[in-house]
Enzyme design. Structure first.
Site, mmCIF file in Angstrom:
data_model
loop_
_atom_site.group_PDB
_atom_site.id
_atom_site.type_symbol
_atom_site.label_atom_id
_atom_site.label_comp_id
_atom_site.label_asym_id
_atom_site.label_seq_id
_atom_site.Cartn_x
_atom_site.Cartn_y
_atom_site.Cartn_z
ATOM 1 N N GLU A 17 59.315 7.510 16.482
ATOM 2 C CA GLU A 17 60.069 7.963 15.315
ATOM 3 C C GLU A 17 59.585 9.341 14.901
ATOM 4 O OE1 GLU A 17 61.077 5.464 11.677
ATOM 5 O OE2 GLU A 17 59.654 6.897 10.804
ATOM 6 N N THR A 48 64.538 10.094 11.261
ATOM 7 C CA THR A 48 64.759 9.555 9.920
ATOM 8 C C THR A 48 65.618 10.521 9.097
ATOM 9 O OG1 THR A 48 62.800 10.574 8.941
ATOM 10 C CG2 THR A 48 62.495 8.420 9.991
ATOM 11 N N HIS A 77 69.159 8.208 11.579
ATOM 12 C CA HIS A 77 69.148 7.310 10.425
ATOM 13 C C HIS A 77 70.168 7.779 9.390
ATOM 14 C CE1 HIS A 77 64.851 5.497 11.071
ATOM 15 N NE2 HIS A 77 65.480 5.696 12.212
ATOM 16 N N TYR A 144 61.440 -6.503 7.662
ATOM 17 C CA TYR A 144 60.141 -6.404 6.987
ATOM 18 C C TYR A 144 59.290 -7.650 7.232
ATOM 19 C CZ TYR A 144 62.790 -2.688 4.902
ATOM 20 O OH TYR A 144 63.560 -1.564 4.745
ATOM 21 N N GLN A 175 59.278 -2.758 9.714
ATOM 22 C CA GLN A 175 58.328 -1.970 8.936
ATOM 23 C C GLN A 175 56.974 -2.065 9.650
ATOM 24 O OE1 GLN A 175 57.437 0.376 7.111
ATOM 25 N NE2 GLN A 175 58.264 -0.260 5.120
ATOM 26 N N GLN A 211 46.056 8.906 4.907
ATOM 27 C CA GLN A 211 47.320 8.342 5.380
ATOM 28 C C GLN A 211 47.389 6.845 5.044
ATOM 29 O OE1 GLN A 211 47.588 8.743 9.628
ATOM 30 N NE2 GLN A 211 49.611 7.860 9.766
ATOM 31 N N LYS A 271 53.528 13.898 15.321
ATOM 32 C CA LYS A 271 52.267 14.375 15.923
ATOM 33 C C LYS A 271 52.337 14.187 17.439
ATOM 34 C CE LYS A 271 49.500 13.206 11.870
ATOM 35 N NZ LYS A 271 48.756 12.111 11.250
HETATM 36 P P1 FAD Z 1 68.651 -3.519 2.488
HETATM 37 O O1 FAD Z 1 68.812 -4.230 3.767
HETATM 38 O O2 FAD Z 1 69.869 -3.212 1.712
HETATM 39 O O3 FAD Z 1 67.636 -4.372 1.601
HETATM 40 C C1 FAD Z 1 67.057 -3.827 0.413
HETATM 41 C C2 FAD Z 1 66.686 -4.978 -0.529
HETATM 42 O O4 FAD Z 1 67.887 -5.607 -1.010
HETATM 43 C C3 FAD Z 1 65.891 -6.098 0.135
HETATM 44 O O5 FAD Z 1 64.998 -6.625 -0.808
HETATM 45 C C4 FAD Z 1 66.947 -7.127 0.512
HETATM 46 O O6 FAD Z 1 66.404 -8.432 0.594
HETATM 47 C C5 FAD Z 1 67.932 -6.968 -0.647
HETATM 48 N N1 FAD Z 1 69.312 -7.266 -0.292
HETATM 49 C C6 FAD Z 1 69.960 -6.947 0.850
HETATM 50 N N2 FAD Z 1 71.243 -7.368 0.784
HETATM 51 C C7 FAD Z 1 71.418 -7.924 -0.433
HETATM 52 C C8 FAD Z 1 72.526 -8.527 -1.103
HETATM 53 N N3 FAD Z 1 73.722 -8.632 -0.540
HETATM 54 N N4 FAD Z 1 72.343 -8.992 -2.385
HETATM 55 C C9 FAD Z 1 71.131 -8.889 -2.984
HETATM 56 N N5 FAD Z 1 70.036 -8.343 -2.395
HETATM 57 C C10 FAD Z 1 70.183 -7.855 -1.141
HETATM 58 N N6 FAD Z 1 64.308 5.157 4.227
HETATM 59 C C11 FAD Z 1 64.918 6.360 4.198
HETATM 60 O O7 FAD Z 1 65.256 6.851 3.110
HETATM 61 N N7 FAD Z 1 65.179 7.065 5.353
HETATM 62 C C12 FAD Z 1 64.870 6.573 6.571
HETATM 63 O O8 FAD Z 1 65.130 7.219 7.588
HETATM 64 C C13 FAD Z 1 64.228 5.295 6.647
HETATM 65 N N8 FAD Z 1 63.905 4.739 7.845
HETATM 66 C C14 FAD Z 1 63.358 3.475 7.883
HETATM 67 C C15 FAD Z 1 63.082 2.883 9.134
HETATM 68 C C16 FAD Z 1 62.523 1.614 9.200
HETATM 69 C C17 FAD Z 1 62.236 0.999 10.565
HETATM 70 C C18 FAD Z 1 62.222 0.906 8.010
HETATM 71 C C19 FAD Z 1 61.600 -0.472 8.079
HETATM 72 C C20 FAD Z 1 62.498 1.472 6.768
HETATM 73 C C21 FAD Z 1 63.064 2.754 6.682
HETATM 74 N N9 FAD Z 1 63.359 3.365 5.461
HETATM 75 C C22 FAD Z 1 63.967 4.603 5.417
HETATM 76 C C23 FAD Z 1 62.997 2.706 4.204
HETATM 77 C C24 FAD Z 1 64.161 1.844 3.639
HETATM 78 O O9 FAD Z 1 65.229 2.685 3.295
HETATM 79 C C25 FAD Z 1 63.638 1.109 2.426
HETATM 80 O O10 FAD Z 1 62.705 0.127 2.808
HETATM 81 C C26 FAD Z 1 64.682 0.532 1.489
HETATM 82 O O11 FAD Z 1 64.031 0.108 0.279
HETATM 83 C C27 FAD Z 1 65.428 -0.678 2.031
HETATM 84 O O12 FAD Z 1 66.303 -0.313 3.019
HETATM 85 P P2 FAD Z 1 67.059 -1.470 3.867
HETATM 86 O O13 FAD Z 1 67.986 -0.801 4.761
HETATM 87 O O14 FAD Z 1 66.096 -2.425 4.422
HETATM 88 O O15 FAD Z 1 67.883 -2.155 2.643
#
Ligand code: FAD
Length: 291
Positions: A17, A48, A77, A144, A175, A211, A271
């Site tokens: 990534e 990202t 992303h 997660y 994650q 970090q 890095k």
């Molecule tokens: P969701 O899947 O929408 O989930 C968010 C929360 O809402 C969770 O608690 C879930 O249980 C809940 N939820 C989901 N659907 C519903 C529903 N229908 N009703 C009620 N609750 C619900 N962030 C960035 O800004 N840019 C990036 O490029 C980026 N890359 C990432 C890459 C990886 C591999 C990971 C693990 C995370 C990344 N993130 C990034 C962080 C991510 O955007 C955050 O963790 C964010 O808070 C949740 O995103 P999600 O897509 O998992 O959200």
């Protein structure tokens, strides 16, 4: 190449990534770092984006250059935060026009004071369903192993992961985690919930003590005592900490591969030296790491 097709081969893969620049002044530095990582020819690279779409132009640019300049498969992303249906449609078309075959659909972290009520997509599953309704681009999504911090418990969170997969998410990337047992137990729970898409294990090589503090405050990841000992002993010696952090990440990866987990996604933090060292450590284990 579509990442779903790559992961369906069930051979060990190593991907990295990278993140885009926040401003144009950082563009050349980031481009040099991402190009250096691409020269390692990993199985694919993810790029990202900042929630709110401000860096999307750089995300698309860097992802496109990985393919056009280095023949490396990329995934861009995209977040729900501040994204309308028209924005999503336009961005998907841009990615397709640039030859990018993969997108990672996320909600994004909601900036303080930002009101999601005005957004067309509240959750990643809604964005993913929309993308799949307008395109056959391959879509991945986040999961997660320790539960998303906003969810009441892991089972509720897995229920929402299921919605993501039902919406068309073809693979998941986790994650970061520092204890593989957490990942193995989570994978069992996903499979029990009928979630059978490939799951790439997200590994973060921690190469300095600051970090780790940052990671803990952001993700709340569990830090095993074995890693705390490393931080205590080597945290004040940058070279030693870097070496120990890379070894720790390598050991995590070797254990995952030995236990049948094929997809390894490394948070490279832009890095190239760290990415190169991890790859070198796996040169007889992961086909794409063999030079
Ligand atoms: P969701 O899947 O929408 O989930 C968010 C929360 O809402 C969770 O608690 C879930 O249980 C809940 N939820 C989901 N659907 C519903 C529903 N229908 N009703 C009620 N609750 C619900 N962030 C960035 O800004 N840019 C990036 O490029 C980026 N890359 C990432 C890459 C990886 C591999 C990971 C693990 C995370 C990344 N993130 C990034 C962080 C991510 O955007 C955050 O963790 C964010 O808070 C949740 O995103 P999600 O897509 O998992 O959200």
């Amino acid at each position: 190449m579509k990442i779903s097709e790559l992961l369906a081969k069930k051979i060990p893969t190593l991907s990295f990534e990278v993140f885009p620049p926040k401003t144009s002044s950082k563009y050349e530095t980031v481009k040099a770092a991402t190009s250096a990582i691409a020269k390692l020819k990993p199985d694919y690279m993810s790029v990202t984006c900042g929630a709110g779409g401000k860096t999307d132009i750089y995300t698309a640019d860097i992802a496109a250059s990985l393919g056009s300049e280095h023949s490396v498969t990329s995934i861009a992303h995209m977040t729900c935060v501040g994204t309308s249906k028209a924005d999503a449609k336009r961005r998907i078309k841009e990615l397709e026009d640039l030859g990018i075959e993969n997108v990672f659909g996320l909600r994004g972290d909601i900036p303080e004071g930002f009101d999601m009520a005005g957004c067309d997509f509240q959750h990643a599953s809604e964005l993913i369903a929309y993308i799949k309704s307008i395109s056959d681009i391959c879509v991945g999504g986040a999961c997660y192993p320790e539960g998303h911090p906003e969810s009441a418990n892991i089972y509720e969170d897995i229920g929402h992961i299921r919605e993501k997969v039902d919406a068309g998410c073809e693979f998941l990337t986790t994650q970061m985690f520092f204890d593989n047992n957490i990942f193995y137990k989570y994978l069992c729970k996903l499979r029990d919930a009928g979630i059978n898409v490939p799951v790439a294990a997200g590994i973060m090589p921690v190469t300095n003590a600051a970090q780790m503090e940052h990671i803990c405050s952001l993700s709340g990841a569990y830090i095993p005592s074995r890693f705390i000992n490393i931080l205590d002993r080597f945290g004040s010696d940058p070279d030693a900490m870097k070496q120990a952090g890379i070894i720790y990440a390598t050991e995590q990866i070797v254990d995952l591969l030995a236990n049948g987990v094929n997809a390894i996604h490394v948070y490279s933090m832009n890095k190239p030296d760290v990415a190169a060292k991890i790859q070198e450590n796996l040169s007889c284990i992961v086909p794409s790491a063999k030079k």
